[in-house]
Design a protein around this motif. Sequence first.
Motif, PDB file in Angstrom:
ATOM      1  N   ASN A 229      69.181 -48.757  -8.299  1.00  0.00           N
ATOM      2  CA  ASN A 229      67.866 -48.627  -7.681  1.00  0.00           C
ATOM      3  C   ASN A 229      66.860 -49.554  -8.363  1.00  0.00           C
ATOM      4  N   ASN A 230      65.844 -49.973  -7.605  1.00  0.00           N
ATOM      5  CA  ASN A 230      64.776 -50.839  -8.118  1.00  0.00           C
ATOM      6  C   ASN A 230      65.349 -52.135  -8.678  1.00  0.00           C
ATOM      7  N   SER A 231      66.143 -52.803  -7.868  1.00  0.00           N
ATOM      8  CA  SER A 231      66.778 -54.057  -8.277  1.00  0.00           C
ATOM      9  C   SER A 231      66.047 -55.258  -7.684  1.00  0.00           C
ATOM     10  N   VAL A 232      66.359 -56.441  -8.253  1.00  0.00           N
ATOM     11  CA  VAL A 232      65.812 -57.702  -7.764  1.00  0.00           C
ATOM     12  C   VAL A 232      66.962 -58.702  -7.682  1.00  0.00           C
ATOM     13  N   LEU A 233      67.187 -59.259  -6.501  1.00  0.00           N
ATOM     14  CA  LEU A 233      68.330 -60.161  -6.330  1.00  0.00           C
ATOM     15  C   LEU A 233      68.169 -61.465  -7.091  1.00  0.00           C
ATOM     16  N   THR A 234      67.037 -62.136  -6.951  1.00  0.00           N
ATOM     17  CA  THR A 234      66.889 -63.483  -7.492  1.00  0.00           C
ATOM     18  C   THR A 234      65.690 -63.593  -8.425  1.00  0.00           C
ATOM     19  N   ALA A 235      65.815 -64.487  -9.399  1.00  0.00           N
ATOM     20  CA  ALA A 235      64.703 -64.817 -10.298  1.00  0.00           C
ATOM     21  C   ALA A 235      64.791 -66.310 -10.612  1.00  0.00           C
ATOM     22  N   PRO A 236      64.293 -67.145  -9.702  1.00  0.00           N
ATOM     23  CA  PRO A 236      64.392 -68.582  -9.909  1.00  0.00           C
ATOM     24  C   PRO A 236      63.364 -69.107 -10.912  1.00  0.00           C
ATOM     25  N   SER A 237      63.746 -70.168 -11.603  1.00  0.00           N
ATOM     26  CA  SER A 237      62.824 -70.904 -12.472  1.00  0.00           C
ATOM     27  C   SER A 237      62.938 -72.391 -12.123  1.00  0.00           C
ATOM     28  N   THR A 238      62.757 -72.693 -10.864  1.00  0.00           N
ATOM     29  CA  THR A 238      62.990 -74.022 -10.318  1.00  0.00           C
ATOM     30  C   THR A 238      62.047 -75.066 -10.913  1.00  0.00           C
ATOM     31  N   PRO A 239      62.579 -76.189 -11.381  1.00  0.00           N
ATOM     32  CA  PRO A 239      61.699 -77.264 -11.850  1.00  0.00           C
ATOM     33  C   PRO A 239      60.780 -77.751 -10.728  1.00  0.00           C
ATOM     34  N   LYS A 240      59.605 -78.209 -11.090  1.00  0.00           N
ATOM     35  CA  LYS A 240      58.613 -78.607 -10.099  1.00  0.00           C
ATOM     36  C   LYS A 240      59.079 -79.779  -9.239  1.00  0.00           C
ATOM     37  N   ASP A 241      59.934 -80.639  -9.793  1.00  0.00           N
ATOM     38  CA  ASP A 241      60.364 -81.822  -9.046  1.00  0.00           C
ATOM     39  C   ASP A 241      61.676 -81.605  -8.293  1.00  0.00           C
ATOM     40  N   THR A 258      70.941 -44.772   0.847  1.00  0.00           N
ATOM     41  CA  THR A 258      69.712 -44.148   0.371  1.00  0.00           C
ATOM     42  C   THR A 258      69.995 -42.717  -0.104  1.00  0.00           C
ATOM     43  N   GLY A 259      69.565 -42.414  -1.303  1.00  0.00           N
ATOM     44  CA  GLY A 259      69.796 -41.094  -1.881  1.00  0.00           C
ATOM     45  C   GLY A 259      71.060 -40.987  -2.700  1.00  0.00           C
ATOM     46  N   GLU A 260      71.947 -41.963  -2.576  1.00  0.00           N
ATOM     47  CA  GLU A 260      73.169 -41.957  -3.382  1.00  0.00           C
ATOM     48  C   GLU A 260      72.812 -42.199  -4.850  1.00  0.00           C
ATOM     49  N   LYS A 267      68.621 -41.860  -7.943  1.00  0.00           N
ATOM     50  CA  LYS A 267      68.904 -41.910  -6.513  1.00  0.00           C
ATOM     51  C   LYS A 267      68.468 -43.265  -5.971  1.00  0.00           C
ATOM     52  N   PHE A 268      69.373 -43.908  -5.255  1.00  0.00           N
ATOM     53  CA  PHE A 268      69.063 -45.240  -4.761  1.00  0.00           C
ATOM     54  C   PHE A 268      68.024 -45.169  -3.648  1.00  0.00           C
ATOM     55  N   SER A 269      67.032 -46.077  -3.728  1.00  0.00           N
ATOM     56  CA  SER A 269      65.953 -46.061  -2.758  1.00  0.00           C
ATOM     57  C   SER A 269      65.595 -47.455  -2.248  1.00  0.00           C
ATOM     58  N   TYR A 270      65.460 -48.451  -3.155  1.00  0.00           N
ATOM     59  CA  TYR A 270      64.940 -49.740  -2.700  1.00  0.00           C
ATOM     60  C   TYR A 270      65.320 -50.879  -3.643  1.00  0.00           C
ATOM     61  N   PHE A 271      65.121 -52.114  -3.159  1.00  0.00           N
ATOM     62  CA  PHE A 271      65.284 -53.319  -3.974  1.00  0.00           C
ATOM     63  C   PHE A 271      64.387 -54.409  -3.398  1.00  0.00           C
ATOM     64  N   HIS A 272      64.251 -55.527  -4.116  1.00  0.00           N
ATOM     65  CA  HIS A 272      63.480 -56.681  -3.666  1.00  0.00           C
ATOM     66  C   HIS A 272      64.370 -57.923  -3.616  1.00  0.00           C
ATOM     67  N   LEU A 273      63.964 -58.885  -2.805  1.00  0.00           N
ATOM     68  CA  LEU A 273      64.717 -60.135  -2.687  1.00  0.00           C
ATOM     69  C   LEU A 273      64.583 -61.012  -3.919  1.00  0.00           C
ATOM     70  N   ALA A 292      68.171 -51.663   5.209  1.00  0.00           N
ATOM     71  CA  ALA A 292      66.899 -50.938   5.289  1.00  0.00           C
ATOM     72  C   ALA A 292      66.274 -50.698   3.923  1.00  0.00           C
ATOM     73  N   ALA A 293      67.079 -50.681   2.860  1.00  0.00           N
ATOM     74  CA  ALA A 293      66.549 -50.409   1.526  1.00  0.00           C
ATOM     75  C   ALA A 293      65.688 -51.543   0.981  1.00  0.00           C
TER      76      ALA A 293
END
Length: 372
Positions: A229-241, A258-260, A267-273, A292-293
């Motif tokens: 629960n409350n996960s984040v798939l990606t965390a980029p640190s892309t160079p500006k160029d 949901t709820g597992e 209990k699992f509820s949500y995540f972010h991209l 849907a999560a």
Amino acid sequence: MKLSQQMLVLGAALFALTGTTACGSDSETPDPDHGDGSSQEQIHTVTVARDGSGDYTSLQEAFDALPVDGKPHIVRLRPGTYYEKVSLTSKHPHVTLIGDDAATCIVTYDDYAGHDDGQGGTLGTWQSQTLLIDADDFTACGVTIANSYANSQENISADGNNTQAVAVRVESDRAAFYNCRITGYQDTLFGRGTGRVYLRDCYVEGNVDFIFGSSTILLDRCTLHVNRNNSVLTAPSTPKDHRFGIVCLDCTITCPATGEVDFNGSKFSYFHLGRPWQNAPRAVFVRCEEPAALRAEGWTTMSASPALFAEYRCTGEGAAADRLAQRANGGRQLSDEEAAEYTAATIFAREAAPENGSDWLPAETFTDPAGR
């Protein structure tokens, strides 16, 4: 270091698979004849087998023994669980690692950021990996690379917040993975550098920032599984160029119901991209299936402002029109014109990043270099 009971349980849960594409064979196939009586030059090949039936019993031994000659080499991995921390150094480019099947060919370890480095400090995230690829033109097919150290509440209490545990760290350019499984918890797949990384038909699992870094990473037709629960798939640190950061094309995002109750007892509820880590972060999801999560805002915040957080024609309940209208924290939809640029040829083109010495177009399907 002995296998922990936790890792054995993890192995049983994660690696009992069906339908995994095999990339190897037990039979030897002669080099194909070209019609004039000549044959293709045989590629140097070694076999790793836990039971002693191959040339080596550990993957690190096989990598270390490869000739330093700049030529292609094949390492075949036979079924077994290889508990080891493995590095392929820059002196060994053009290596192809082929497992019989990702369900049975497993390389795993359990280092983590807060682990003692033996020199009065800790490993840190960047040294916590199970597999380090520092060699250009590396290809893997049909293997599982896992880090079994979980960012559970128990481990957080014991080690503070130093529970980052990388499964694969890529420092090089033109690394490709086909039909592989890359599994872990926090910080599973780390593109540390300015090179290009391609994953096709792979399974990647984790929770906090589990696909991250400054490399240009393209996940093509992969399954991305959120395991907490409350996960984040990606965390980029892309160079500006750099024109592209982390790109997911035609991927499927999965998660517990949901709820597992997840492994951490929540209990699992949500995540972010995704969330922006450093530099000019870029993360894009094109034609992906979103459950849907997925939170309606889609994206969350960290230590930088995103250069581009976007989606295009994604499907599933997480991409319903009313959800898309609520995207926040920099998230937006690509135009048709913008989305047309998101192909492997463009993402990995020479002009996409100043470090790219030439165009690179990885194959969509794996072909055994030995013709098997």
